[in-house]
Design a protein around this motif. Structure first.
Motif, mmCIF file in Angstrom:
data_model
loop_
_atom_site.group_PDB
_atom_site.id
_atom_site.type_symbol
_atom_site.label_atom_id
_atom_site.label_comp_id
_atom_site.label_asym_id
_atom_site.label_seq_id
_atom_site.Cartn_x
_atom_site.Cartn_y
_atom_site.Cartn_z
ATOM 1 N N HIS A 157 0.796 -1.220 0.000
ATOM 2 C CA HIS A 157 0.000 0.000 0.000
ATOM 3 C C HIS A 157 0.828 1.269 0.000
ATOM 4 O O HIS A 157 0.312 2.345 0.217
ATOM 5 C CB HIS A 157 -0.945 0.003 1.211
ATOM 6 C CG HIS A 157 -0.234 0.173 2.524
ATOM 7 N ND1 HIS A 157 0.406 -0.859 3.142
ATOM 8 C CD2 HIS A 157 -0.043 1.252 3.297
ATOM 9 C CE1 HIS A 157 0.949 -0.434 4.270
ATOM 10 N NE2 HIS A 157 0.699 0.854 4.382
ATOM 11 N N ASP A 172 1.733 6.973 0.942
ATOM 12 C CA ASP A 172 0.822 5.988 1.493
ATOM 13 C C ASP A 172 -0.483 6.066 0.724
ATOM 14 O O ASP A 172 -1.217 7.049 0.813
ATOM 15 C CB ASP A 172 0.596 6.278 2.978
ATOM 16 C CG ASP A 172 -0.065 5.106 3.669
ATOM 17 O OD1 ASP A 172 -0.865 4.424 2.996
ATOM 18 O OD2 ASP A 172 0.207 4.877 4.864
ATOM 19 N N ILE A 173 -0.744 5.049 -0.056
ATOM 20 C CA ILE A 173 -1.931 5.081 -0.910
ATOM 21 C C ILE A 173 -3.190 4.907 -0.069
ATOM 22 O O ILE A 173 -4.239 5.464 -0.367
ATOM 23 C CB ILE A 173 -1.839 3.986 -1.992
ATOM 24 C CG1 ILE A 173 -0.576 4.202 -2.820
ATOM 25 C CG2 ILE A 173 -3.054 3.976 -2.886
ATOM 26 C CD1 ILE A 173 -0.200 3.038 -3.679
ATOM 27 N N ARG A 174 -3.043 4.177 0.968
ATOM 28 C CA ARG A 174 -4.202 3.931 1.809
ATOM 29 C C ARG A 174 -4.657 5.197 2.519
ATOM 30 O O ARG A 174 -5.827 5.514 2.567
ATOM 31 C CB ARG A 174 -3.831 2.872 2.849
ATOM 32 C CG ARG A 174 -4.825 1.771 2.950
ATOM 33 C CD ARG A 174 -4.414 0.891 4.078
ATOM 34 N NE ARG A 174 -3.872 -0.372 3.639
ATOM 35 C CZ ARG A 174 -3.215 -1.194 4.456
ATOM 36 N NH1 ARG A 174 -2.984 -0.865 5.701
ATOM 37 N NH2 ARG A 174 -2.779 -2.337 4.004
ATOM 38 N N ASN A 176 -3.688 8.228 1.767
ATOM 39 C CA ASN A 176 -3.587 9.397 0.904
ATOM 40 C C ASN A 176 -2.647 10.442 1.500
ATOM 41 O O ASN A 176 -2.946 11.635 1.510
ATOM 42 C CB ASN A 176 -4.956 10.030 0.664
ATOM 43 C CG ASN A 176 -5.761 9.226 -0.305
ATOM 44 O OD1 ASN A 176 -5.414 8.095 -0.604
ATOM 45 N ND2 ASN A 176 -6.835 9.808 -0.811
#
Lengths: 304, 869
Positions: A157, A172-174, A176
């Motif tokens: 993630h 951090d894609i989760r 944002n």
């Protein structure tokens, strides 16, 4: 007693015959490895048997980094020709040639499921390529870095990038969120420990740092080696007990991860720079690259 | 015998022919085909076709015949090449061609001397010879005069040259004829001499012999050779009055040097002259009236002395001109009689200042008007000249002096020579100018711009910087005070324009570019092309210091928002946190997708945009104290208030959606719900429906409770609320991998945690959830807690995927709230929960004990691992 176990010996030495080896990388399960050559070729090896399996030619300039997919069906490589090439492993043909970077592409990684290739370039940008679709354009471009990207690490993630502008950025894609940690000097290599909680950061001030991923706190420092002006790589062993880094004098330095003490120094080739390292994902095998040769380190079977 | 009798009636003359036999009657001989065919003298057929006059085809009409045309046998000339075989045209001709009617008849003809055509041919051969191309002139001149047949005949009849033709005349008759001829031939117009005087003269001339001649009246003389008088036959096909070039040889005809050219007219003080060669009026001539009239009144003078007077006047003028000449005449020179006509001198017009000798066309109507463009083009020319290296033209004296290392010319010297007007200016200047200059000096030192377009000219650069400060104040027109007095007005103006341009060009860019480039610490030096650029960036200094002190963490960390695009989320199997913002990210992506250098330039603006929302260095997982986050909490308060007002204004059913919207800005939540249901909730649809029902039911409660929130003003509660927002979507994650824990979690006893959780989850049915909630709430207000759950439920419908790491905050904030949240979850998510617990544990641990403990914990972890191995 740990150190006794971590007693790596050179098992195989392979002359890749492709000029300088820019990077050596284990595949996902560690049974194969890829070498990126200065002769514009990418080679697939079985390092345990010192077998050359396939040569992938199609880059217009030096190949700088490569990564194999989780199912071993594809390879993504990048090079000085500003392109990222997606290879079919079995046929050896390039499936896609992704152009978008404005400068040499220094690093490339697949994500966990090998659906996205993330590439970092000297043009300060990171590009995410959807390798599932026929889209030849990056699905996302991150331009936060103020200087060239030297290394990448991708987890399930997040995307961690090391840049010459002295920062490690974690997208951090989760959440944002973008976390950027300032390291004292240009970051040459970033990798994650196997537990995914710590970052191993090599920087140009002859230091390898272990940072807590979440907070950015410094957990340990490893020093003693010399990086020179090289983009030296570092790694942790398969059990997160040791930190390893290359050195300009041809040694591979191994530190205890917790204590930060030097446990051993492996001599790859006296006098030549060991700049690329790759540790086996699950077993005690280390690959190191220096000039035109790669070496497989491990514990000999008779000692086990 | 009637016949006899009849016969006798006729008289017979001559001898009769033998009577013809009836058989021998002459039959009309039919024309044979042979007769109709024209043949040559050898009997060979000459023409083809019935009536055609066609030529014989091929060699002896062999064309079309069986044998066809065969050329004569080839004779190699190789052996006797030296002979220099001369080929004549006759070699290729038939005999017939040489016949009378052939192409080249060999019969008696006039020789080439007399044959015009043959002469021409021979002439053509010789044309190319000699240095002067064309017809040789002498040949034309010296052509023999030919005697015509008429002359020969006349001679035979006794005629001699110089004699006239006709019957012989007596002297008297002859004289009369002469007179007559003169009268008719010579036309005299205007005032002529009286005829009598002429006669007298003639008679006087003739008088001595006249007496003798009259005696010999018998004697007759041949008439004088007088040309035909009037009738000149028109012997050409030219137009009337036109005389072409005479084709006749010159000597054969009379050369008239003295008669005027055929047509000469004087009209309106303009001489129209028409000579042979050409005729007609060109396009540029005025008009063509009376071209054919040879006699025109304009030919004649109507006053007698016009010519003489003008000439006289001229003489007078010259005389006066030279009379005035007082200088010494050089030896060997004579005073001219004709004065040189003085040409009138017209001075060129005075050009206006800033006049451009070129007309610049506007390429399109969108371009600036030429007047505006003039300044631009000036600038361009300047640039052009600069690029061409013609800068030297723009150098001032001081610049040149600088280059040549000479002492700079003193401005004071020039001041002395200045006119009074400028001196006055000078007086005025010191007071005002000095003030401005002083002010500017200070401001410039502060450093107003990083870009120095005129570095090459330090003076100019200084002025430019001053100009910038002036423009900041809004006193651009004061630039003239700064500019040196040595500059002309035009130069000043030009510089002003230049500065304006530079300011416009460099100003906005500086913002964009500044964080891309590092200002050179030292001036460019040829010896060291790549001086090391210090990496230090001012903004980093604090971080750098922290890094030096090994104070990594808060001080070196920066956090900012970052939006992954939806596709990236999808590929990473991560739910989008802000699905609504997809369009905007796509839009930005589109602009950057096409490769261009500008997209990289733009990056700077992206960066700045990203920087702005950057929060302070504190990571989110730290326990927030009210003092530390005054702004953040205030913001959250505002948000909550906003939600409240919305909740009040709308009815309950719509509130459900509205609430969602305001919270997370979902554009189309219903669709999302459906999709989610279709994919993930097929098995547990009933429970979901139930929860939904409950959600709507609870919402009313939530709204009530919400209204209380701001009054209560519990900051920590609001904080948790906002964090719950983030946390909730992950709660329903069924997607997470259920693989055995690795890494940090390897050591955890998951089963134990699950058991613990199940213990707390005594009542898994959601119907009784609210009751359970009441029981569990210990520190947090009842209403808030319920609202959290509601919000959670709502979000859970739209969200899937793994939980968010930020959950730890809420956990650390209030550890007791944890089970209450957990309770809501279906049991599937347990592993995720475990992770969550672990992090918080670690975090709290870390925060309490710091670095060293962390290390030790790590150490322990490894030990654990080892044991298991």
């Amino acid at each position: 007693m740990e150190n006794a176990e971590f007693n790596l010996k050179c098992l195989k030495t392979i002359d890749t015959k492709q000029g300088a080896v820019r990077a050596v990388r284990f595949n996902v399960d560690g049974s194969y490895c890829l070498t990126c050559g200065a002769d514009k070729k990418l080679k697939l090896w079985n390092p345990h048997k010192a077998l050359l399996l396939k040569t992938y030619s199609g880059h217009a300039d030096e190949v700088l980094d490569a990564c194999s997919s989780c199912d071993n069906s594809q390879i993504v490589s990048c090079g000085q020709d500003k392109s990222v090439i997606l290879w079919d492993v079995s046929s050896g043909t390039p499936l896609r040639r992704l152009r978008g970077h404005a400068a040499r592409v220094t690093c490339v990684r697949y994500n966990e499921e090998s659906t996205v290739a993330v590439s970092g370039s000297q043009d300060n940008s990171i590009m995410c390529w959807d390798v599932r679709s026929r889209n030849m354009k990056p699905i996302q471009v991150m331009r936060e870095a103020k200087d060239g990207i030297t290394s990448l690490a991708v987890t399930d993630h997040e995307i961690v990038t090391g840049s010459v502008d002295c920062k490690v950025r974690r997208y951090d894609i989760r959440a944002n969120r973008l976390f950027s940690d300032f390291i004292g000097d240009a970051v040459t290599y970033v990798s994650l420990t196997h537990d995914g909680q710590c970052l191993v950061v090599s920087s140009a001030d002859n230091m390898v740092r272990l940072l807590d991923k979440e907070s950015g706190d410094l957990l340990a420092e490893y020093s003693g080696h010399h990086m020179g002006d090289y983009c030296m790589e570092s790694c942790v062993d398969n059990r997160d007990r040791h930190v390893l880094s290359g050195c300009i004098d041809g040694d591979i330095w191994c530190w205890d991860l917790v204590q930060g003490t030097v446990t051993s120094r492996l001599t790859h080739d006296r006098g030549s720079v060991v700049h690329s390292l790759s540790f086996h994902p699950s077993q005690l095998f280390l690959l190191s690259a220096s000039h035109g040769s790669i070496k497989l380190w491990g514990v000999p079977e008779d000692e086990l | 015998m009637s016949s006899d009798s009849e016969d006798e009636d006729f008289a017979e003359y001559g001898t009769p022919l033998d009577p013809l036999d009836e058989d021998e009657l002459p039959k009309k001989k039919p024309f044979t085909l042979k007769d109709q065919v024209a043949a040559d003298k050898y009997g060979r057929r000459r023409f083809h076709g019935a009536f055609t006059g066609g030529f014989s085809a091929g060699f002896f009409n062999s064309v079309g015949s069986l044998e066809g045309w065969t050329p004569s046998t080839f004779k190699s000339s190789r052996s006797d090449r030296a002979k220099g075989m001369q080929q004549k045209p006759e070699d290729y001709m038939d005999e017939e061609d040489m016949d009378e009617f052939g192409i080249a008849p060999k019969v008696l003809r006039a020789t080439s001397d007399f044959n015009e055509s043959s002469k021409k041919r021979s002439r053509m051969h010789q044309l190319s010879d000699g240095p002067i191309p064309g017809e040789p002139a002498l040949r034309e001149l010296l052509q023999p005069v030919k005697e015509t047949v008429g002359m020969k005949l006349l001679r035979k009849m006794g005629w001699k040259p110089e004699q006239g033709t006709g019957p012989r005349l007596t002297k008297l008759e002859k004289r009369r004829m002469k007179e007559e001829y003169k009268r008719t031939a010579v036309k005299v117009y205007g005032c002529a001499l009286p005829r009598d005087a002429n006669k007298e003269e003639e008679s006087g001339k003739d008088s001595p012999c006249s007496t003798d001649d009259e005696d010999d009246a018998q004697l007759s003389f041949a008439p004088d050779d007088l040309g035909p008088i009037l009738c000149k036959p028109k012997d050409n096909s030219f137009g009337l009055g036109y005389k072409g070039l005479d084709r006749r040889p010159i000597l054969s005809s009379h050369i008239d040097l003295f008669t005027p050219t055929p047509l000469r007219m004087e009209e309106k003080n303009k001489k129209v002259l028409i000579t042979g060669q050409a005729f007609g009026v060109g396009a540029f001539e005025e008009d063509d009236e009376d071209i054919y009239g040879r006699e025109d009144m304009s030919q004649y003078d109507f006053s007698l002395d016009t010519e003489t007077t003008t000439s006289k006047q001229k003489h007078q003028i010259t005389a006066t001109a030279f009379a005035n000449y007082a200088g010494n005449i050089l030896i060997g020179f004579v005073l001219g009689t004709n004065a040189m006509t003085q040409k009138k001198h017209f001075p060129p017009p005075v050009l206006p200042q800033g006049f451009q000798p070129m007309h610049v066309l506007r390429k399109s109507r969108f371009e600036p008007a030429p007047s505006e463009k003039a300044s631009l083009s000036k600038e361009k020319q300047l640039l052009k000249s600069r690029t061409r290296g013609l800068e030297r033209h723009n150098l001032t004296a001081t610049d040149r002096a600088l280059i040549l290392d000479e002492s700079t010319p003193q401005v004071t010297v020039q001041k002395d020579t200045m006119t009074s007007a400028t001196l006055e200016e000078n007086k005025r200047l010191p007071t005002e100018e000095l003030k401005i200059k002083e002010k500017l000096e200070i401001s410039v030192k502060e450093g107003c711009s990083q870009f120095r377009p005129f570095v090459a000219y330090p003076e100019k650069q200084k002025r430019y910087e001053q100009y910038l400060t002036l423009s900041k104040v809004g006193q651009k027109d004061r630039l003239s005070y700064i500019q040196p007095l040595t500059m002309t007005e035009w130069e000043k103006e030009r510089e002003r324009v230049e500065f304006e341009q530079a300011a416009r060009l460099y100003q906005p860019l500086s913002g964009v570019m500044s964080d891309r480039f590092v200002l050179a610490s030292q001036p460019d030096d040829l010896s060291t092309p790549l001086p090391s650029v210090s990496k230090a960036v001012e903004s980093d200094s604090e971080q750098r210091a922290a890094a030096k002190l090994k104070m990594f963490g808060r001080l070196t960390r920066q956090e900012s928002d970052w939006r992954p695009c939806s596709l990236l989320c999808k590929r990473f199997n991560i739910p989008e946190l802000y699905p609504g913002s997809d369009e905007s990210s796509k839009a930005t992506q589109k602009t950057s997708s096409n490769f261009s250098v500008f997209s990289f330039l733009d990056a700077a603006s992206y960066n700045t945009a990203l920087k702005i929302p950057e929060s302070s260095d504190e990571p989110i997982n730290d326990i927030p104290s009210a003092a530390e986050f005054p702004e953040v909490t205030a913001k959250q308060e505002l948000e909550v208030e906003k939600d409240d007002t919305e909740a009040n204004t709308h009815n309950i059913v719509s509130q459900e959606q509205k609430f969602d919207d305001s919270l997370l800005e979902f554009p189309d939540p219903p669709a999302k719900i459906d999709l989610y249901r279709a994919i993930f909730l097929s098995s547990s649809e009933d429970s979901d429906d139930e929860s939904e029902e409950k959600a709507s039911g609870n919402l009313t409660k939530a709204n009530n409770s919400k209204q209380n929130v701001p009054q209560e003003g519990g900051e920590t509660e609001e904080k948790t609320l906002s964090l719950e927002k983030l946390l909730t979507p992950s709660e329903k994650n069924t997607e997470r991998n259920m693989s055995p824990p690795r890494g940090v979690f390897a050591n955890l006893d998951l089963d134990a945690i699950n058991a613990r959780k199940e213990k707390s989850n005594k009542v898994p049915e959601k119907k009784e959830e609210s009751d359970v909630c009441k029981n569990k709430q210990t520190t947090i207000d009842d209403h808030v807690e319920r609202e959290q759950n509601d919000g959670l439920e709502q979000l859970a419908q739209d969200m899937y995927g793994p939980q968010l790491p930020s959950i730890s905050v809420s956990a650390t904030a209030n550890s007791t709230s944890l089970p209450s949240v957990k309770k809501v979850l279906p049991s599937v998510v347990t592993s995720v929960h475990n992770e969550w617990v672990e992090i918080t544990k670690k975090d709290s641990h870390k925060n309490r004990h710091g670095k060293k403990h962390k290390k030790s914990s790590k150490h322990k972890k490894h030990k654990h691992k080892k044991k298991r191995h």
